[in-house]
Design a protein around this motif. Structure first.
Motif, mmCIF file in Angstrom:
data_model
loop_
_atom_site.group_PDB
_atom_site.id
_atom_site.type_symbol
_atom_site.label_atom_id
_atom_site.label_comp_id
_atom_site.label_asym_id
_atom_site.label_seq_id
_atom_site.Cartn_x
_atom_site.Cartn_y
_atom_site.Cartn_z
ATOM 1 N N SER A 299 -30.156 7.875 16.124
ATOM 2 C CA SER A 299 -30.051 8.032 17.573
ATOM 3 C C SER A 299 -31.093 7.185 18.302
ATOM 4 O O SER A 299 -32.285 7.241 17.987
ATOM 5 N N ASN A 300 -30.651 6.404 19.285
ATOM 6 C CA ASN A 300 -31.554 5.670 20.176
ATOM 7 C C ASN A 300 -31.669 6.447 21.471
ATOM 8 O O ASN A 300 -30.668 6.866 22.046
ATOM 9 N N ARG A 301 -32.897 6.623 21.953
ATOM 10 C CA ARG A 301 -33.131 7.356 23.200
ATOM 11 C C ARG A 301 -34.045 6.526 24.098
ATOM 12 O O ARG A 301 -34.989 5.910 23.624
ATOM 13 N N SER A 302 -33.758 6.559 25.369
ATOM 14 C CA SER A 302 -34.640 5.882 26.315
ATOM 15 C C SER A 302 -34.661 6.687 27.606
ATOM 16 O O SER A 302 -33.686 7.329 27.971
ATOM 17 N N SER A 303 -35.798 6.656 28.266
ATOM 18 C CA SER A 303 -35.928 7.354 29.545
ATOM 19 C C SER A 303 -37.014 6.672 30.361
ATOM 20 O O SER A 303 -37.815 5.902 29.834
#
Length: 113
Positions: free
Chosen positions: A100-104
């Motif tokens: 999973s790739n996550r960005s915020s």
């Protein structure tokens, strides 16, 4: 209006799901380095840049147990006015945990009256 589910020729209206108990644990290690942009020391600086590498491990238990680890980075830029009444901060976070790739990102603007 309910959700209708179809599988193997069968129809369920309204669709419901009982997941039972779900347990989630998250451990994050995040050391941070801060640089002064307008002074010799961070304590005297009104503008700062920060970098924080991140190491993350997660575990979830529902019908199956899943454990994933990964990492990422966080970049930040902050600035305060000369009189100290106004401040602004911008942060961006990017992680990869398991597949999973996550960005915020976060923007914070503050002004005291």
């Amino acid at each position: 209006m309910g959700i209708i589910g179809r599988a193997h020729g069968r129809v369920d209206d309204p669709l419901s799901m009982d997941a039972g108990n779900v347990s989630i644990a998250n451990l994050t290690l995040r050391p941070e380095v801060v640089w002064a942009l307008d002074a010799d020391t961070v304590a005297d600086s009104r503008s700062q840049f920060s970098f924080a590498p991140r190491a993350i491990c997660e575990r979830s238990i529902a019908t199956t147990r899943t454990e994933n680890c990964g990492g990422g980075a966080e970049l930040g830029l902050s600035s305060a006015s000369d009189d100290g009444l106004s401040a602004a901060e911008f942060r961006i976070i990017m992680d990869r945990v398991g597949s999973s790739n996550r960005s915020s990102f976060a923007v914070n603007v503050e002004h005291r009256f």
